[in-house]
Write an enzyme that holds these catalytic residues in place. Structure first.
Site, PDB file in Angstrom:
ATOM      1  CG  ASP A   1      -2.120   7.551   0.138  1.00  0.00           C
ATOM      2  OD1 ASP A   1      -1.449   8.585   0.300  1.00  0.00           O
ATOM      3  OD2 ASP A   1      -2.694   7.268  -0.917  1.00  0.00           O
TER       4      ASP A   1
ATOM      5  CG  ASP B   1      -1.658   1.238   1.488  1.00  0.00           C
ATOM      6  OD1 ASP B   1      -2.380   1.660   0.569  1.00  0.00           O
ATOM      7  OD2 ASP B   1      -1.528   1.824   2.579  1.00  0.00           O
TER       8      ASP B   1
END
Length: 268
Positions: free
Chosen positions: A25, A23
């Site tokens: 963010d 991922d």
């Protein structure tokens, strides 16, 4: 009239023993850029957190919740009917305010040295990711990003273009993991995440690293505990790299599986 960027099919790496999917963010970055934009220009912190909690608890889906957040940013920026919170405005604000984990570059170099592909799997929008990447990690400009895109309109408004609009996740990250889990032999998949956008990937990884947030926004950790999903907390990629070394450099497969069982115990 809208301007819409195409969503390219991801590159699949074959013949690898290990693969890293991460991922972006709040995992590679020290703050979630989508949260920053929503809190600063949209519905605000309290309403956003309430939506995330509904997603974590299965009362709402990420696709619809995230779209509400984006719509709040656009609507809050209207002055006499004119959109001021344009996509370019938000992208620049993110680039100027969001930082990256300062150990990620070294982690990426470690992976490159050991023939481990690193792929960013994000529920954000690629132009925003690239804006932060180019400012802080320009040398990694070639990294593969599997994400959503953006639609912009002539009046200055904008919206997210989901990779998997038919899915409640908008971008179903499990689809990025599946090709590797279905290979024979299958590589070990290290997945790194932190929040509600990573729920779809939580069960698919061989080794799930969950970013621990001192600020208390630990939706993925809470989801894994509630659903008894094996995971290992980490706070920096340097820390995670140390654990990965234990797995990568062992002499036998039996030792490797013993280490994975030790570092990713059953959730009770």
């Amino acid at each position: 009239m809208s301007q819409e960027s195409p969503l390219n099919e991801p590159v699949i790496y074959h013949g690898k023993k290990f693969i890293v999917l991460s991922d972006w963010d709040g995992t590679i970055t020290t703050q979630d850029s989508n949260d920053f934009v929503t809190d600063t220009f949209g519905m605000g912190y309290s309403d956003r957190v309430a939506l995330n909690e509904r997603v974590r608890d299965g009362k709402d889906n990420f696709r619809d919740a995230f779209r509400k957040m984006i719509q709040s940013v656009v609507e809050n920026g209207k002055e006499e009917g004119k959109v001021t919170h344009t996509f370019e405005f938000c992208k620049n604000a993110v680039a100027n305010n969001i930082k990256v984990d300062d150990t990620f570059k070294g982690f990426h170099e470690f992976c490159e040295t050991n023939d481990i592909p690193v792929v960013v799997v994000s529920s954000g929008m690629e132009p925003i990711i690239r804006a932060v990447l180019n400012k802080h990690l320009a040398s990694l400009d070639g990294i593969q990003i599997i994400s959503n895109e953006v639609k912009t309109y002539d009046d200055g408004s904008w919206d997210i273009q989901y990779r998997h609009p038919e899915s409640g996740f908008g971008h179903d990250k499990s689809k990025a993991i599946a090709p590797y889990r279905n290979m024979v032999p299958a590589p070990i998949v290290f997945f790194f995440g932190d929040g509600v956008s990573d729920l779809s990937a939580a069960r698919g990884a061989t080794c799930l690293f969950v970013k621990y947030k001192p600020n208390g926004e630990n939706a993925l950790m809470e989801y894994c505990v509630m659903n008894k999903i094996k995971h290992r907390l980490f706070q920096s990629f340097e820390e995670a790299q140390g654990v990965m070394k234990l797995i990568i450099f062992v002499e036998t497969e039996e030792e490797r599986q013993n280490i994975i069982a030790r570092e990713w115990p059953e959730v009770v």
